[in-house]
Structures are given as C-alpha cells and as structure tokens.
Design a protein around this motif. Structure first.
Motif, PDB file in Angstrom:
ATOM      1  N   SER A  54      71.299  49.711  33.677  1.00  7.56           N
ATOM      2  CA  SER A  54      71.672  51.051  34.119  1.00  7.56           C
ATOM      3  C   SER A  54      70.759  52.058  33.446  1.00  7.56           C
ATOM      4  O   SER A  54      70.035  51.735  32.500  1.00  7.56           O
ATOM      5  N   GLN A  55      70.818  53.293  33.927  1.00  6.46           N
ATOM      6  CA  GLN A  55      70.081  54.375  33.276  1.00  6.46           C
ATOM      7  C   GLN A  55      70.804  54.866  32.031  1.00  6.46           C
ATOM      8  O   GLN A  55      70.180  55.198  31.033  1.00  6.46           O
ATOM      9  N   GLY A  58      74.158  53.969  29.382  1.00  2.05           N
ATOM     10  CA  GLY A  58      75.132  52.956  29.031  1.00  2.05           C
ATOM     11  C   GLY A  58      75.733  53.188  27.662  1.00  2.05           C
ATOM     12  O   GLY A  58      75.076  53.727  26.762  1.00  2.05           O
ATOM     13  N   PHE A  88      78.839  52.164  32.096  1.00  2.53           N
ATOM     14  CA  PHE A  88      77.498  52.322  32.645  1.00  2.53           C
ATOM     15  C   PHE A  88      77.515  53.379  33.752  1.00  2.53           C
ATOM     16  O   PHE A  88      78.486  53.486  34.499  1.00  2.53           O
ATOM     17  N   ARG A  89      76.409  54.112  33.863  1.00  4.68           N
ATOM     18  CA  ARG A  89      76.282  55.112  34.918  1.00  4.68           C
ATOM     19  C   ARG A  89      74.836  55.155  35.415  1.00  4.68           C
ATOM     20  O   ARG A  89      73.902  54.911  34.660  1.00  4.68           O
ATOM     21  N   TYR A  90      74.709  55.463  36.703  1.00  3.39           N
ATOM     22  CA  TYR A  90      73.425  55.690  37.365  1.00  3.39           C
ATOM     23  C   TYR A  90      72.630  54.376  37.528  1.00  3.39           C
ATOM     24  O   TYR A  90      72.214  53.748  36.559  1.00  3.39           O
ATOM     25  N   ASP A  91      72.448  53.989  38.794  1.00  2.00           N
ATOM     26  CA  ASP A  91      71.673  52.798  39.152  1.00  2.00           C
ATOM     27  C   ASP A  91      72.171  51.556  38.409  1.00  2.00           C
ATOM     28  O   ASP A  91      71.394  50.775  37.842  1.00  2.00           O
ATOM     29  N   VAL A  92      73.475  51.357  38.448  1.00  2.00           N
ATOM     30  CA  VAL A  92      74.069  50.227  37.731  1.00  2.00           C
ATOM     31  C   VAL A  92      73.917  48.961  38.588  1.00  2.00           C
ATOM     32  O   VAL A  92      74.245  48.953  39.770  1.00  2.00           O
ATOM     33  N   GLU A 136      77.199  53.154  41.021  1.00  2.00           N
ATOM     34  CA  GLU A 136      76.720  54.271  40.218  1.00  2.00           C
ATOM     35  C   GLU A 136      77.553  54.461  38.954  1.00  2.00           C
ATOM     36  O   GLU A 136      77.166  55.242  38.085  1.00  2.00           O
ATOM     37  N   GLU A 137      78.661  53.755  38.842  1.00  6.70           N
ATOM     38  CA  GLU A 137      79.515  53.899  37.658  1.00  6.70           C
ATOM     39  C   GLU A 137      80.354  52.635  37.511  1.00  6.70           C
ATOM     40  O   GLU A 137      80.946  52.162  38.482  1.00  6.70           O
TER      41      GLU A 137
END
Length: 625
Positions: free
Chosen positions: A200-201, A203, A214-218, A232-233
């Motif tokens: 992810s981006q 974490g 985790f968040r964003y591009d998971v 995304e989350e």
C-alpha cells in the motif's frame, strides 16, 4: 668609593651561583633516592601488571536502568564532547549501544543528547524490544521524551524493516511510536506474514494488537491460493489473518471473483462474511459463468458453498438474492439462497422465483422452495461417458407462467434431459380459454412451446364457452397434443365423460351434448372440433339449452379455477408477478390444503392405461362414432 660599588654586583652573582648549585645538588640527590626506592619496590613484586583490554563503560551506580523516561548510553568504543556548542551533546562511535527501559538500540555511531534523552544514530541501526520486535535501518532520529523514532534507509541498509515474529514490514522510511507500539509509513511499503503479502501507499502496524491498517492502492496477495485483493482501505489482523473490508473491494482468484464493500475475509481459511450488496462470480473449466448476488453473503471456499441473504432491516433498501447460471440460462431469485460451486446446484427459499430464459418464451416459476442442480446422465451403454443436464424442482404451492401456458401444482419438476415439466399433486394448467387439472400432469416443452401434455392418473379438460357454460371432458388417462400453441388432438381412456356445446353454423350455441364411453379421440381445427370419435359403446343425451338445468351443466367434480391462474405484469423490460414477490393468496392456500380432486390409482393400473408406451398417442380401433 667607586671601586667598592663595582665589587658589590660580582659578590651578589657569586652568592646566587652558590645557592643554585646547592639546590641542584639537592634535586639530583632526591631524584636518585626516588629512583632507588622504585627499583627496590619493583624488585620486591613477583608479577607484571597487564595493560587494559576492555572498553571503559560509563556507569551510574545509583540510577534505575529500567526507567522509561531516561536514555542511557550503555557502550561505545569512543566518546567525544565538542566544546563551545550551544547544546551539550556527545559524539559516540564503535559498537554503540543505547537503552531506554526495555528498548535497546545499536548502531555504528551517534549524536547523543543526554539532556533531552535523544539521539541521531547512523549505520547498521537495530532497535530491539523484548525478544519479538526488531527494527532495522540505516539511520534513526529518536526522541526519548516522546519515545518516537524516525527510521530511514541509507548506505548500510537499503530499506527499513520491522520484524515481529512471522511478520515483516518493509519500507523506505518508518515512524515508530514506542509508547503506543505502533509503526507507520507514508511513501509505500510491504507487510508479509506466513499467509499473505500486502502492499500500500500508507500503512500502520501495531505489534501489540497485531492490527495493520492500509490505505491507497492496497493489494493483498495470498501465497497459498494466489488470489489477490484490491481496495483503497483495509484492516488486517496478522494473528487471525482476517481482513476487514469497509470500502469497494475486488478479490480475484483462479475461478472466483468477489466484489463487495463491507465485511471480513479470513484469508487463512477462505471464509468470508460480506455485509453489503456483494457479487460473486464463479467460472468453471469450460469458462461457464455463474454469479451470486445478495445484500449479505457467506462465502466458504473450503466447501465451495455460498449463502446469500436479502436485508430485513427497514433502514436499508432490500434487494433479493440472485443466482444466474449464464450457461444454462437459468436465474434464481429469492430472499435467501445457496449455491454449491462444486456441484453447480442452487437452492432458494423466501419467495423464490426461477426464470428459465433458454427459449424465446421465458418460463417463470415460483414456490415455497426452489432448487436447481446438475444431473449427470450416461450417454453410452456402459455409462463411462456422461452429459450434464439441468434439473429444477419447485416444492410447495408451486406456480409457473409462460406466454402460452400457465400452471400450478404442489410440486413442479423440470428436467432438461427430456424437456418435461412434471406437475405433482393437484396440478392445474391453463392455455387460452382452456383449463386442465388432475392428480398428475406432465408437460413436454419443445423450444418455446408445449407440444404435448399427459394426465396419467385421472383428469379433466374444460373450456369456457360463454357465460356459465363450459365444454368438459374427463377420463382416467388423457393425452393432449398441441400445434402452434393450440390444441391439435386429444386422446382419453377409461371412464370417458363429455359435456359439449356444439357451435352452430351461425356461431350460436343451442344444445348440450352429454356422452359417456371407454375411449375418445378428438381432432381440432383451430377452435372448432374437426373430428370426434368415442367407442366401443356410447351412452348419453342431447338437450336444448333452455331445458338444461344448472345441475346438468357440469360433470361431477368440475370446478373452474381461473382465480388461481398465475398472471404477470410488465414494468419496462423487467417482469414482475402481480402477487408481489410470490405472496400466496388465501384461496390458493386453501386449494392446496384440500383433498385431491381425483382418487389416486395404483401405478400398475396407470401403466396399463398408458399401454406401457409412455407419452404416446392412443391407437384408435374401429368403433361406432
């Protein structure tokens, strides 16, 4: 006088020289004495004192080494304290070791700020907390007051790693809060355990709670099955391996795809509880697709059984469960449903509706319970080769609708293998103005229409003519053939009774024919009777309509059941039943609770009537017409 003055300085110099000489002799004598004493002392010693080999460690004997608010420098090969600095700090190098409470920090060198319990550490940085948590980096900026560390990569380590038993978190830069036991990254990272790999981006991970956010591009990749989860989350528990879903998520496997926005997924057991409107797509080896959709779904990959539910909470907008087999063009809708991917069987209750759309005239079927499954049928004599056929079964107050034929029965069974719809217990079939009912009815569907119907155990055919008058025909065994969605011919065996209203040339009706015999054969021309034969003996009468009493109008056991006939209304391109999601009327409920309309005959007698030839036309012997 002058000579005397000149001699005085010479005298003084002589005296000073004597004093210096005497002092020198005294110092020489004292040094010789000390040297002699040292020599004598060494001669008395029996060993040689070794040079120091261990690094001198700074110690504070009366300090509590476990206090949480104090950073101690435990070891260093060298220590330098710069002068003329605005803030006191120390430069330490070589085997540097710090300690704060239960946390140890090792590095190659560091700037140590004792007054504010902080340090900047460099080179092969390692943080340890207990025997389960290890953090590795190239640099760390540590504030001992807030117990916050910022770790980054560099020449000695190409990344930052946090290891907690089987969990490894890898990133370029990591913030770690020792007080809260929580680490996080903001520029991309990876978390691995013995089941999954997550990237992810952003974490977060807490070794204490085993919870990772985790968040964003998971992306979650399961290393056992290879499926991937995109969202995304995501919240993930490294102890239970359960992923909590709270936003739109797509899970892609080798044969299954899940789309959902809420629920949890046990990635170790492949067991999911999805609590929002979700869609599961199953694909078999032949690329056939079956989908399952529901307001909430329980997915169990181990058993390959999925269960779907419709919301009952009034605060949410409910929508039915939907199972769609695109290969066999069957859709099953209901308040609750199950689908077994291994056997390709479906099951639904709570106002279920089955839609069979393989023919131009779609078949709609409802009952208390509806099942659809695959039946393997041998296609060779030894049974080594089989072919799959779809079977649908509707149990309890079943009813169906198609454009040219409608019907009800306590139980309906449709087999794709022979294209026969078996209607069991109090069946009724309607087509146009005609009604057929009995104990059993078998209807053969050819493409989009019914081409024959069999009543093997007593039945009655009725046709509404006008007002309260009906053509009626009953017998122990009946066989009807259809052409162009109309009755083409009819054969009846055993206890044949007919009440008919012949149409006159002027299209009027003025008499009622009552006839009884053992056999009947009738052929139709549209709505007109083209040919009628009864044999071997015929009894009966013909009466003008004005002489017919109400009691004489109907055969015993006749009942017109138009009020039970299934109907359908249209809303745009979608079909909906007028009985509102399958609600059963009181009249229909009473009908199925009542005793059978005809007595049940033994199977042997039924076979005799059918001539043991199945659904075949009855041969017409020579007889009186």
């Amino acid at each position: 006088m002058s000579e005397r003055r000149k001699r005085i300085p010479s005298f003084i110099l002589l005296v000073l020289s004597a004093i210096v000489f005497a002092g020198s002799l005294s110092l020489i004598n004292r040094a010789n004495a000390q040297s002699q004493n040292i020599k004598q002392a060494r001669e008395k010693e029996s060993f040689t004192r070794p040079d120091p080999k261990k690094t001198i460690k700074p110690t504070i004997p009366d300090a509590n080494r476990f206090q949480q608010d104090k950073v101690f420098l435990e070891n260093a090969d060298s220590l330098y304290r710069p002068v003329n600095e605005s803030e006191e700090f120390q430069i330490v190098k070589g085997s540097v070791k710090f300690r704060q409470g239960g946390m140890w920090l090792f590095c190659d060198s560091a700037y140590y700020f004792p007054q504010r319990n902080s340090m900047d550490a460099f080179g092969h940085v390692e943080m340890r907390q207990g025997d389960t948590l290890f953090v590795y980096a190239d640099k760390v900026y540590y504030d001992g007051l807030s117990r916050h560390a910022i770790l980054t990569h560099g020449p000695s380590r190409s990344n930052v790693q946090l290891k907690n038993r089987s969990v490894t978190l890898t990133t370029d830069s990591l913030d770690y809060d020792l007080a809260g036991e929580r680490g996080w990254y903001t520029l991309g990272g990876t978390l691995e355990d013995d089941v999954n790999t997550l990237t992810s981006q952003y974490g977060e991970y807490s070794p204490a709670t085993k919870i990772a956010d985790f968040r964003y591009d998971v992306v979650l990749v399961n290393r056992k099955d290879g499926y991937k989860m995109f969202t995304e989350e995501l919240r993930y528990n490294t102890a239970t391996h359960i992923a909590d879903i709270n936003t739109l998520t797509r899970i892609e496997g080798a044969t299954d795809t899940i789309v959902t926005s809420a629920g949890n997924y046990n990635t170790a057991t492949d067991y999911a509880v999805l609590t929002s409107r979700s869609l599961i797509t199953h694909r078999d080896s032949a690329a056939n697709v079956t989908t399952l959709e529901g307001d909430s779904i329980i997915y169990d990959k181990a058993t390959r059984i999925s269960r779907a539910y419709m919301f009952r909470d009034s605060s949410k907008l409910p929508a039915p469960m939907v199972i769609n087999d695109t290969a066999r063009k069957v859709t099953l809708i209901g308040g609750y449903g199950e689908y077994n991917d291994s056997t390709r069987s479906a099951f639904s209750t709570d106002y279920p509706l089955l839609i069979e759309y393989s023919r131009p005239d779609t078949l709609f079927l409802r009952a208390d319970t509806v099942l659809s499954f695959i039946e393997k049928v041998p296609v060779d004599t030894v049974g080594l080769e089989t072919k799959d056929f779809n079977v649908a079964r509707a149990i309890g107050r079943a009813r169906f609708f198609s454009q040219d034929i409608q019907g009800i029965a306590d139980t309906l069974l449709f087999k794709e293998q022979d294209s026969i719809l078996y209607m069991i217990k109090k069946p009724v079939v309607w087509s146009g103005e005609r009604q057929v009912y009995g104990n059993l009815i078998n209807v053969h569907l050819n493409d989009s229409t019914a081409d024959w119907a069999e009543l093997p155990e007593s039945g009655m055919l009725a046709e509404h003519v006008a007002e309260n008058f009906y053509n009626q025909l009953t017998g122990t065994y009946m066989m009807a053939y259809f052409s162009n969605q109309a009755l083409d011919s009819l054969d009846v065996k055993g206890n044949v009774i007919a009440k008919l209203l012949p149409q006159e040339q002027d299209s009027s009706y003025n008499k009622l024919v009552h006839a009884e015999s053992s056999y009947l054969h009738m052929e139709m021309d549209g709505k007109d009777v083209k040919f009628l034969k009864m044999w071997p003996e015929v009894t009966g009468n013909v009466k003008p309509l004005f002489e017919v009493k109400t009691a004489d109008q109907f055969i015993e056991g006749f009942v017109w059941l138009e009020s039970l006939r299934p109907v359908r209304d249209w809303y745009g391109s979608r079909a909906r039943w007028l009985d509102d999601l399958g609600e059963v009327s009181d009249e229909m409920d009473e009908y199925f609770k009542a005793p059978p309309l005809f007595k049940t005959m033994p199977k042997s007698a039924r076979d005799v009537l059918r001539n043991k030839t199945g659904a075949q036309p009855v041969a017409t012997p020579q007889s009186n017409e």
